[in-house]
Enzyme design. Structure first.
Site: not given
Ligand code: EPZ
Length: 420
Positions: A22-23, A118, A123, A308, A400
């Site tokens: 999915k990701n 969420c 996020r 994850d 999902r």
């Molecule tokens: C991706 O989310 C994945 N989703 C998530 O999987 C996964 O948990 C996450 O990466 C970490 O590996 C998809 O790929 C669709 P991040 P993403 O940007 O891109 C903060 C699942 O269960 N952050 O690496 O949103 C954020 O809040 C999902 O399949 C900011 O502060 O993750 C988090 O604390 C859940 N500002 C951390 O960074 C930003 O602009 C890492 O988030 C972006 C992120």
């Protein structure tokens, strides 16, 4: 609303086939906005988030043709391009924000909904917006929408992410593909799903290469060519099933999956006592009679232990003979599964982002409530080893991101059924 009834305890035995990731599929689908000609994407998982992304693309002007089993899509452009990514679609699937970079790079404008938070955290998307701004995107946020435009094409530049972010790395890679000139991205996330996105874009003619462990060089091109690509298998689904085999003292064969993608997870499972034999494209895992504890497991960015799989490993460590500690360092609120695991008999204490797990839990069946995608699958794992019949509500969270999970589990000996 659908729910699962799980009768435990069961032992997992047999073979499993892993669905597409999915990701990996979500950023790849978002990046099809960059293409002029037809793009074929294969091995799509049939999960809700993919349907939502495809609906979002259709709302933006893409024409989507499905194969019979809906695992292959051919995507072409309608003449009329739309630039409005609505809240109704983006709020249910946060990866909708990934169309922003593609729309601005290809069409120099976009009105994309902020994804909103969420259950696992606020996020924010500040790293996405800061990076796209450096590429020349002008934007203002009005009533929850990012109103973006650029004068002419985006311009290549040097960008260093202040924090490693999967989504921000993906959004910026996508945008930089059609920018004028060269973009250097530093402190990138390097999850396998990002490598899959890069491989897809390069096959379409993008010029992207690693010039350091977390440093990418992207040379903008005028346009991308027609391409056909098969999405990588899902490493989180694979990790989830490996935990299930370990948890139940069972034996599982996982085919068509490169074990190197979950090296960290497999070494942790060996540490708790699993016997694991791997070959180029296969994993054979047998669970131990006694599960050993892990004194300190910390979630970090790839190639470290992935957030994850945190909930799934927590269930495993509830059964370990000794105390364990899990530290969640990626999301600020990713322990929703703990309250539900306690209803099954788990003894877990939370202090800030640390979960202290007592171990030696004798799970007793209960009625449970899913909260987010990975927490829900952890409840299924716990119900599989609990004594009695458990009910897991709101399994739309599971739908999902896990394709046909009840059929896959039934095939390896789990007594699970979906009811309305
Ligand atoms: C991706 O989310 C994945 N989703 C998530 O999987 C996964 O948990 C996450 O990466 C970490 O590996 C998809 O790929 C669709 P991040 P993403 O940007 O891109 C903060 C699942 O269960 N952050 O690496 O949103 C954020 O809040 C999902 O399949 C900011 O502060 O993750 C988090 O604390 C859940 N500002 C951390 O960074 C930003 O602009 C890492 O988030 C972006 C992120």
């Amino acid at each position: 609303m659908h729910k699962f009834i799980v009768k435990g305890p069961c032992k997992i035995k047999g073979e499993i086939s892993i669905s597409g990731s999915k990701n990996a599929a979500l950023p790849i689908l978002a990046s099809t906005i960059l293409f002029e000609k037809e793009v074929t994407i294969k091995n799509l998982p049939r999960v809700k988030d993919i349907d939502t992304m495809l609906n979002l693309l259709k709302s933006l002007g893409s024409v989507i043709k499905f194969s019979k089993n809906k695992k292959i899509v051919k995507i072409t452009k309608k003449t009329k391009q739309n630039y409005f990514a609505s809240y109704s679609l983006v709020r249910t699937m946060r990866a909708g924000i990934l169309v922003l970079g593609a729309l601005v790079a290809k069409h120099q404008k976009s009105v994309t909904s902020l994804p909103g938070g969420c259950l696992i955290g606020a996020r924010p998307v500040n790293y996405h917006l800061n990076a796209l701004k450096k590429l020349g995107m002008k934007y203002e946020i009005k009533k929850g929408y990012i109103h973006a435009n650029t004068k002419g094409k985006l311009k290549g530049t040097k960008i260093r992410f202040s924090k490693i972010s999967v989504g921000a790395t993906e959004n910026t890679i996508i945008a930089a593909c059609l920018a004028n000139g060269i973009t250097i991205l530093r402190n990138c996330a390097i999850e396998p799903e990002i490598i899959d996105l890069i491989n897809f874009l390069k096959l379409g003619g993008a010029r992207i290469k690693f010039i350091g462990k977390r440093t990418l060089k992207i040379e903008g091109v005028k346009s991308l060519e027609s391409v056909s690509y098969s999405v990588m298998p899902d490493r989180i689904e694979t990790g989830t099933f490996c935990v299930a085999a370990c948890l139940t003292g069972g034996k599982l064969k996982i085919k068509n999956f490169d074990p190197r993608l979950i090296k960290t997870e497999l070494s942790l499972l060996k540490k708790v006592g699993a016997k694991i034999i791997t070959s180029k494209k296969q994993i054979l895992i047998s669970g131990p009679k006694k599960i050993k504890n892990i004194t300190n497991l910390v979630t970090k960015e790839y190639p470290s232990f992935p957030t994850d799989l945190q909930a799934q490993f927590m269930v495993l460590l509830c059964k370990a003979n000794g105390k364990s500690l899990i530290t969640e360092s990626i999301f600020e609120n990713r322990f929703m599964h703990v309250a539900e695991l306690r209803r099954l008999g788990a003894d877990i204490t939370i202090k800030k982002n640390k979960a202290f797990i007592s171990g030696n839990t004798d799970f007793q069946a209960a009625e449970l409530m899913s909260s987010d995608l990975r927490a829900s699958v952890a409840l299924v794992l716990a119900a599989i080893v609990a004594k009695g019949s458990s009910t897991i509500n709101r399994i739309y969270h599971l739908d999902r991101g896990y394709e046909n999970i009840e059929n896959k589990l039934q095939k390896v000996g789990v007594n699970i059924k979906r009811t309305h």
